[in-house]
Design a protein around this motif. Structure first.
Motif, PDB file in Angstrom:
ATOM      1  N   MET A 188       0.839  -1.173   0.000  1.00  0.00           N
ATOM      2  CA  MET A 188       0.000   0.000   0.000  1.00  0.00           C
ATOM      3  C   MET A 188       0.894   1.250   0.000  1.00  0.00           C
ATOM      4  N   SER A 189       0.528   2.232  -0.781  1.00  0.00           N
ATOM      5  CA  SER A 189       1.277   3.481  -0.850  1.00  0.00           C
ATOM      6  C   SER A 189       1.095   4.286   0.420  1.00  0.00           C
ATOM      7  N   GLU A 190       2.155   4.988   0.788  1.00  0.00           N
ATOM      8  CA  GLU A 190       2.070   5.898   1.913  1.00  0.00           C
ATOM      9  C   GLU A 190       2.386   7.294   1.416  1.00  0.00           C
ATOM     10  N   TYR A 191       1.769   8.272   2.068  1.00  0.00           N
ATOM     11  CA  TYR A 191       1.887   9.661   1.663  1.00  0.00           C
ATOM     12  C   TYR A 191       2.396  10.505   2.823  1.00  0.00           C
ATOM     13  N   LEU A 192       3.069  11.581   2.459  1.00  0.00           N
ATOM     14  CA  LEU A 192       3.508  12.577   3.425  1.00  0.00           C
ATOM     15  C   LEU A 192       2.734  13.858   3.154  1.00  0.00           C
ATOM     16  N   CYS A 193       2.502  14.624   4.205  1.00  0.00           N
ATOM     17  CA  CYS A 193       1.775  15.883   4.065  1.00  0.00           C
ATOM     18  C   CYS A 193       2.773  17.024   3.914  1.00  0.00           C
ATOM     19  N   LEU A 194       2.691  17.721   2.796  1.00  0.00           N
ATOM     20  CA  LEU A 194       3.528  18.895   2.548  1.00  0.00           C
ATOM     21  C   LEU A 194       2.678  20.142   2.773  1.00  0.00           C
ATOM     22  N   THR A 195       3.199  21.061   3.569  1.00  0.00           N
ATOM     23  CA  THR A 195       2.529  22.334   3.806  1.00  0.00           C
ATOM     24  C   THR A 195       3.331  23.409   3.087  1.00  0.00           C
ATOM     25  N   LEU A 196       2.723  23.992   2.059  1.00  0.00           N
ATOM     26  CA  LEU A 196       3.377  25.045   1.282  1.00  0.00           C
ATOM     27  C   LEU A 196       2.950  26.389   1.848  1.00  0.00           C
ATOM     28  N   ILE A 197       3.902  27.296   1.968  1.00  0.00           N
ATOM     29  CA  ILE A 197       3.671  28.547   2.683  1.00  0.00           C
ATOM     30  C   ILE A 197       3.936  29.752   1.778  1.00  0.00           C
ATOM     31  N   ALA A 198       2.995  30.681   1.807  1.00  0.00           N
ATOM     32  CA  ALA A 198       3.105  31.918   1.018  1.00  0.00           C
ATOM     33  C   ALA A 198       4.183  32.823   1.594  1.00  0.00           C
ATOM     34  N   GLU A 199       4.557  33.805   0.814  1.00  0.00           N
ATOM     35  CA  GLU A 199       5.489  34.832   1.282  1.00  0.00           C
ATOM     36  C   GLU A 199       4.771  35.735   2.282  1.00  0.00           C
ATOM     37  N   ALA A 200       5.533  36.398   3.114  1.00  0.00           N
ATOM     38  CA  ALA A 200       4.942  37.335   4.077  1.00  0.00           C
ATOM     39  C   ALA A 200       4.127  38.385   3.326  1.00  0.00           C
ATOM     40  N   ASP A 238       7.563  15.985   8.346  1.00  0.00           N
ATOM     41  CA  ASP A 238       7.787  14.914   9.312  1.00  0.00           C
ATOM     42  C   ASP A 238       7.690  13.594   8.558  1.00  0.00           C
ATOM     43  N   THR A 239       8.818  13.007   8.231  1.00  0.00           N
ATOM     44  CA  THR A 239       8.838  11.773   7.439  1.00  0.00           C
ATOM     45  C   THR A 239       8.336  10.557   8.214  1.00  0.00           C
ATOM     46  N   ASP A 240       8.176  10.700   9.514  1.00  0.00           N
ATOM     47  CA  ASP A 240       7.626   9.606  10.319  1.00  0.00           C
ATOM     48  C   ASP A 240       6.101   9.645  10.377  1.00  0.00           C
ATOM     49  N   ASP A 241       5.519  10.750   9.942  1.00  0.00           N
ATOM     50  CA  ASP A 241       4.066  10.935   9.977  1.00  0.00           C
ATOM     51  C   ASP A 241       3.502  10.633   8.591  1.00  0.00           C
ATOM     52  N   THR A 242       3.244   9.351   8.332  1.00  0.00           N
ATOM     53  CA  THR A 242       2.761   8.936   7.017  1.00  0.00           C
ATOM     54  C   THR A 242       1.248   8.707   7.046  1.00  0.00           C
ATOM     55  N   TYR A 243       0.652   8.782   5.863  1.00  0.00           N
ATOM     56  CA  TYR A 243      -0.784   8.618   5.700  1.00  0.00           C
ATOM     57  C   TYR A 243      -1.051   7.564   4.639  1.00  0.00           C
ATOM     58  N   THR A 244      -2.123   6.819   4.812  1.00  0.00           N
ATOM     59  CA  THR A 244      -2.539   5.861   3.794  1.00  0.00           C
ATOM     60  C   THR A 244      -3.403   6.588   2.765  1.00  0.00           C
ATOM     61  N   LYS A 245      -3.680   5.907   1.691  1.00  0.00           N
ATOM     62  CA  LYS A 245      -4.548   6.459   0.650  1.00  0.00           C
ATOM     63  C   LYS A 245      -5.915   6.817   1.237  1.00  0.00           C
ATOM     64  N   TYR A 246      -6.369   6.010   2.157  1.00  0.00           N
ATOM     65  CA  TYR A 246      -7.686   6.238   2.748  1.00  0.00           C
ATOM     66  C   TYR A 246      -7.689   7.464   3.659  1.00  0.00           C
ATOM     67  N   GLU A 247      -6.596   7.682   4.372  1.00  0.00           N
ATOM     68  CA  GLU A 247      -6.497   8.868   5.228  1.00  0.00           C
ATOM     69  C   GLU A 247      -6.379  10.133   4.386  1.00  0.00           C
ATOM     70  N   ALA A 248      -5.812  10.013   3.208  1.00  0.00           N
ATOM     71  CA  ALA A 248      -5.639  11.157   2.311  1.00  0.00           C
ATOM     72  C   ALA A 248      -6.859  11.355   1.416  1.00  0.00           C
ATOM     73  N   SER A 249      -7.930  10.656   1.721  1.00  0.00           N
ATOM     74  CA  SER A 249      -9.145  10.744   0.913  1.00  0.00           C
ATOM     75  C   SER A 249     -10.332  11.295   1.688  1.00  0.00           C
ATOM     76  N   GLY A 250     -10.087  11.853   2.853  1.00  0.00           N
ATOM     77  CA  GLY A 250     -11.171  12.381   3.673  1.00  0.00           C
ATOM     78  C   GLY A 250     -11.863  13.561   3.017  1.00  0.00           C
ATOM     79  N   SER A 251     -12.911  14.011   3.642  1.00  0.00           N
ATOM     80  CA  SER A 251     -13.732  15.088   3.079  1.00  0.00           C
ATOM     81  C   SER A 251     -12.980  16.415   2.966  1.00  0.00           C
ATOM     82  N   GLU A 252     -11.875  16.566   3.709  1.00  0.00           N
ATOM     83  CA  GLU A 252     -11.107  17.814   3.643  1.00  0.00           C
ATOM     84  C   GLU A 252     -10.080  17.832   2.507  1.00  0.00           C
ATOM     85  N   TRP A 253     -10.035  16.740   1.744  1.00  0.00           N
ATOM     86  CA  TRP A 253      -9.053  16.611   0.648  1.00  0.00           C
ATOM     87  C   TRP A 253      -9.744  16.494  -0.693  1.00  0.00           C
ATOM     88  N   PHE A 254      -9.108  17.068  -1.695  1.00  0.00           N
ATOM     89  CA  PHE A 254      -9.553  16.943  -3.091  1.00  0.00           C
ATOM     90  C   PHE A 254      -8.526  16.052  -3.788  1.00  0.00           C
TER      91      PHE A 254
END
Length: 105
Positions: free
Chosen positions: A1-13, A85-101
């Motif tokens: 099963m694939s695992e995913y990491l969450c990337l948070t991209l941040i705008a400039e000030a 955080d490379t230790d904080d992985t998500y499954t496909k199902y966790e990355a498919s919740g209502s808050e994700w497109f």
């Protein structure tokens, strides 16, 4: 099963959500054209923008094996990312919740 990491991209000030959205659209369009295999590993995008450290931000779920390539491409285009955080992985199902497109490939 694939695992995913969450990337948070941040705008400039001081960058508005609209301006950041425009930069992200340009970045992802560039990645699709120049690194299609890397783009294929981008599984989901948060449905809503957020704030991180007082700046506009947006989260993405990226396949564990492609995270470094995506981060390198982001750096090249001047888009900041929060530490991953490379230790904080998500499954496909966790990355498919209502808050994700899910991104169609």
């Amino acid at each position: 099963m694939s695992e995913y990491l969450c990337l948070t991209l941040i705008a400039e000030a001081g960058e508005t959500e609209s301006a950041f959205k425009t930069r992200l659209t340009a970045f992802w369009s560039h990645l699709i054209r120049t690194q299609p295999d890397t783009y294929e590993a981008v599984y989901a995008e948060a449905k809503h923008f957020d704030a991180t450290g007082g700046r506009v931000s947006r989260q993405y779920m990226v396949g564990e094996g492609a995270t470094s390539a995506v981060l390198e491409a982001l750096t090249t285009k001047g888009i900041a990312a929060a530490p991953v955080d490379t230790d904080d992985t998500y499954t496909k199902y966790e990355a498919s919740g209502s808050e994700w497109f899910q991104i169609a490939h």
